[in-house]
Design a protein around this motif. Structure first.
Motif, PDB file in Angstrom:
ATOM      1  N   ALA A  74       0.831  -1.214   0.000  1.00  0.00           N
ATOM      2  CA  ALA A  74       0.000   0.000   0.000  1.00  0.00           C
ATOM      3  C   ALA A  74       0.862   1.260   0.000  1.00  0.00           C
ATOM      4  O   ALA A  74       0.552   2.232  -0.705  1.00  0.00           O
ATOM      5  CB  ALA A  74      -0.924  -0.014   1.225  1.00  0.00           C
ATOM      6  N   ILE A  75       1.947   1.255   0.770  1.00  0.00           N
ATOM      7  CA  ILE A  75       2.839   2.415   0.825  1.00  0.00           C
ATOM      8  C   ILE A  75       3.481   2.661  -0.534  1.00  0.00           C
ATOM      9  O   ILE A  75       3.600   3.808  -0.993  1.00  0.00           O
ATOM     10  CB  ILE A  75       3.912   2.202   1.915  1.00  0.00           C
ATOM     11  N   LYS A  76       3.872   1.591  -1.198  1.00  0.00           N
ATOM     12  CA  LYS A  76       4.477   1.713  -2.526  1.00  0.00           C
ATOM     13  C   LYS A  76       3.499   2.341  -3.511  1.00  0.00           C
ATOM     14  O   LYS A  76       3.851   3.242  -4.288  1.00  0.00           O
ATOM     15  CB  LYS A  76       4.925   0.340  -3.024  1.00  0.00           C
ATOM     16  N   GLU A  77       2.237   1.894  -3.473  1.00  0.00           N
ATOM     17  CA  GLU A  77       1.232   2.442  -4.386  1.00  0.00           C
ATOM     18  C   GLU A  77       0.939   3.905  -4.073  1.00  0.00           C
ATOM     19  O   GLU A  77       0.770   4.719  -4.987  1.00  0.00           O
ATOM     20  CB  GLU A  77      -0.053   1.622  -4.316  1.00  0.00           C
ATOM     21  N   ALA A  78       0.898   4.256  -2.781  1.00  0.00           N
ATOM     22  CA  ALA A  78       0.663   5.649  -2.405  1.00  0.00           C
ATOM     23  C   ALA A  78       1.762   6.551  -2.952  1.00  0.00           C
ATOM     24  O   ALA A  78       1.495   7.649  -3.463  1.00  0.00           O
ATOM     25  CB  ALA A  78       0.582   5.766  -0.893  1.00  0.00           C
ATOM     26  N   ALA A  79       3.001   6.080  -2.858  1.00  0.00           N
ATOM     27  CA  ALA A  79       4.127   6.867  -3.374  1.00  0.00           C
ATOM     28  C   ALA A  79       4.027   7.040  -4.880  1.00  0.00           C
ATOM     29  O   ALA A  79       4.265   8.121  -5.422  1.00  0.00           O
ATOM     30  CB  ALA A  79       5.445   6.191  -2.999  1.00  0.00           C
ATOM     31  N   GLU A  80       3.656   5.969  -5.582  1.00  0.00           N
ATOM     32  CA  GLU A  80       3.530   6.022  -7.038  1.00  0.00           C
ATOM     33  C   GLU A  80       2.431   6.984  -7.474  1.00  0.00           C
ATOM     34  O   GLU A  80       2.535   7.637  -8.519  1.00  0.00           O
ATOM     35  CB  GLU A  80       3.250   4.619  -7.582  1.00  0.00           C
ATOM     36  N   LYS A  81       1.365   7.084  -6.666  1.00  0.00           N
ATOM     37  CA  LYS A  81       0.231   7.953  -7.002  1.00  0.00           C
ATOM     38  C   LYS A  81       0.383   9.370  -6.455  1.00  0.00           C
ATOM     39  O   LYS A  81      -0.479  10.217  -6.670  1.00  0.00           O
ATOM     40  CB  LYS A  81      -1.069   7.330  -6.483  1.00  0.00           C
ATOM     41  N   GLY A  82       1.476   9.623  -5.724  1.00  0.00           N
ATOM     42  CA  GLY A  82       1.710  10.960  -5.194  1.00  0.00           C
ATOM     43  C   GLY A  82       0.768  11.354  -4.083  1.00  0.00           C
ATOM     44  O   GLY A  82       0.504  12.546  -3.862  1.00  0.00           O
ATOM     45  N   ILE A  83       0.251  10.382  -3.359  1.00  0.00           N
ATOM     46  CA  ILE A  83      -0.669  10.674  -2.252  1.00  0.00           C
ATOM     47  C   ILE A  83       0.138  11.073  -1.026  1.00  0.00           C
ATOM     48  O   ILE A  83       1.110  10.415  -0.659  1.00  0.00           O
ATOM     49  CB  ILE A  83      -1.537   9.434  -1.958  1.00  0.00           C
ATOM     50  N   HIS A  84      -0.258  12.187  -0.389  1.00  0.00           N
ATOM     51  CA  HIS A  84       0.485  12.670   0.761  1.00  0.00           C
ATOM     52  C   HIS A  84      -0.441  13.448   1.687  1.00  0.00           C
ATOM     53  O   HIS A  84      -1.622  13.627   1.398  1.00  0.00           O
ATOM     54  CB  HIS A  84       1.650  13.572   0.318  1.00  0.00           C
ATOM     55  N   GLY A  85       0.126  13.895   2.813  1.00  0.00           N
ATOM     56  CA  GLY A  85      -0.654  14.694   3.765  1.00  0.00           C
ATOM     57  C   GLY A  85      -1.776  13.904   4.403  1.00  0.00           C
ATOM     58  O   GLY A  85      -1.670  12.700   4.629  1.00  0.00           O
ATOM     59  N   LYS A  86      -2.897  14.597   4.687  1.00  0.00           N
ATOM     60  CA  LYS A  86      -3.971  13.944   5.431  1.00  0.00           C
ATOM     61  C   LYS A  86      -4.737  12.912   4.620  1.00  0.00           C
ATOM     62  O   LYS A  86      -5.570  12.184   5.163  1.00  0.00           O
ATOM     63  CB  LYS A  86      -4.937  14.995   5.996  1.00  0.00           C
ATOM     64  N   GLU A  87      -4.436  12.820   3.313  1.00  0.00           N
ATOM     65  CA  GLU A  87      -5.054  11.778   2.494  1.00  0.00           C
ATOM     66  C   GLU A  87      -4.318  10.441   2.629  1.00  0.00           C
ATOM     67  O   GLU A  87      -4.845   9.399   2.236  1.00  0.00           O
ATOM     68  CB  GLU A  87      -5.052  12.191   1.016  1.00  0.00           C
ATOM     69  N   THR A  88      -3.120  10.465   3.210  1.00  0.00           N
ATOM     70  CA  THR A  88      -2.291   9.262   3.248  1.00  0.00           C
ATOM     71  C   THR A  88      -2.923   8.142   4.061  1.00  0.00           C
ATOM     72  O   THR A  88      -3.070   7.015   3.573  1.00  0.00           O
ATOM     73  CB  THR A  88      -0.892   9.594   3.823  1.00  0.00           C
TER      74      THR A  88
END
Length: 304
Positions: A249-263
């Motif tokens: 999940a962390i890898k996919e979040a990084a690939e999608k540029g998800i950050h901040g309170k959406e993480t």
């Protein structure tokens, strides 16, 4: 009384008569799970608190009003609106009030509003913390800052397993926040009972928790207290499996540029999908377990 704060009548009467009250957050309703499961869970958590002798006070922001204690209709409203409701941390409160917005309260904001109302104990699932890779991103939850400055006892199942638990403990130490293991010397890791990291102290009964918190308050310390209560054994997940899901999940979040309170909402939803829903059931059960311990402790605190 804060002019922006509404305290439910049942909660106000309990506080005035020195009866036990336990605060609950609302992010778990709007961002934690789908409707109607979110509403059913929220109502059941409140019932668990009642069953153990305390009054529940679910916290939210509705129409710009800070709410300590919600009606069934208000919980239903939050559940139906879901992620359309703003996830509110400390920084979001002023605009939520001035613009008369609806807000789902995080751990930090629930602590703030509970403290305004005079509620001393708060049950949640897991706190936010230092995110993995924070040495580059500086992604550190406002929950930790709030624990460092707001005198509320937070009963949780440890920090969310998507975080860097070692750095989270170091941060809490810097802020002077005691981390108490309830019946354990080891920090629970949300979905699992063990993390490999030691807590500051182990206490084994609600009475001991209440006595420690009363001593903290009575000695003039203005930090919070974190009680880490392990998920019940029968709902604890396999550590290797859950960590594999988290890493994916962390890898996919990084690939999608998800950050901040959406993480956090993204990661928890992704882990739920990867585990086939097992992580959601574990999440629900650990919240019930934390509500039980929080209510028992609130009762003991009133008896001191």
């Amino acid at each position: 009384m804060n002019k922006y704060l509404d305290i439910a009548l049942e909660v106000q009467e309990a506080l005035e008569n020195r009866r036990p009250v336990v605060a609950l957050e609302s992010t778990i309703i709007s961002h934690g799970m789908p409707y109607p499961q979110n509403v059913e869970t929220a109502i059941h958590v409140e019932q668990v608190i009642r069953d153990y002798g305390a009054v529940p006070a679910t916290v939210a922001i509705i129409g710009g009003r800070l709410k300590c204690g919600l009606t069934r209709e208000e919980i239903e409203y939050l559940g139906k609106k879901g992620t359309d409701i703003v996830k509110c941390s400390r920084r979001d409160i002023p605009v939520a009030i001035s613009k008369k917005l609806d807000g789902a309260t995080t751990v930090a904001t629930t602590m703030i509003i509970a403290n305004m109302a005079g509620v001393k104990i708060f049950a949640t699932g897991g706190i936010g913390g230092v995110h993995r890779g924070a040495e580059q991103t500086m992604d550190i939850s406002a929950d930790l800052e709030e624990l460092g400055q707001t005198p509320i006892m937070v009963v949780c199942a440890g920090a969310k397993a998507i975080l860097d638990l070692g750095l989270t403990l170091e941060y809490l130490e810097t802020k002077g926040v005691p981390v108490i293991g309830y019946g354990t010397e080891e920090l629970p890791a949300f979905y699992t009972r063990r993390s490999g990291f030691r807590v500051d102290y182990q206490l084994d009964t609600p009475k001991e928790l209440a006595e420690a918190f009363a001593a903290q308050r009575g000695s003039g310390l203005h930090t919070g207290m974190l009680v880490a209560n392990p998920i019940p054994e029968e709902y604890s997940m396999d550590g290797e499996a859950i960590n594999g899901a988290i890493n994916e999940a962390i890898k996919e979040a990084a690939e999608k540029g998800i950050h901040g309170k959406e993480t956090t909402p993204f990661l928890l939803a992704k882990v739920k999908d990867i585990t086939g829903g097992d992580s959601l059931e574990a999440n629900i059960q650990l919240v019930y377990n934390n509500a039980k311990i929080a209510a028992q402790t609130a009762v003991e605190l009133c008896n001191l």
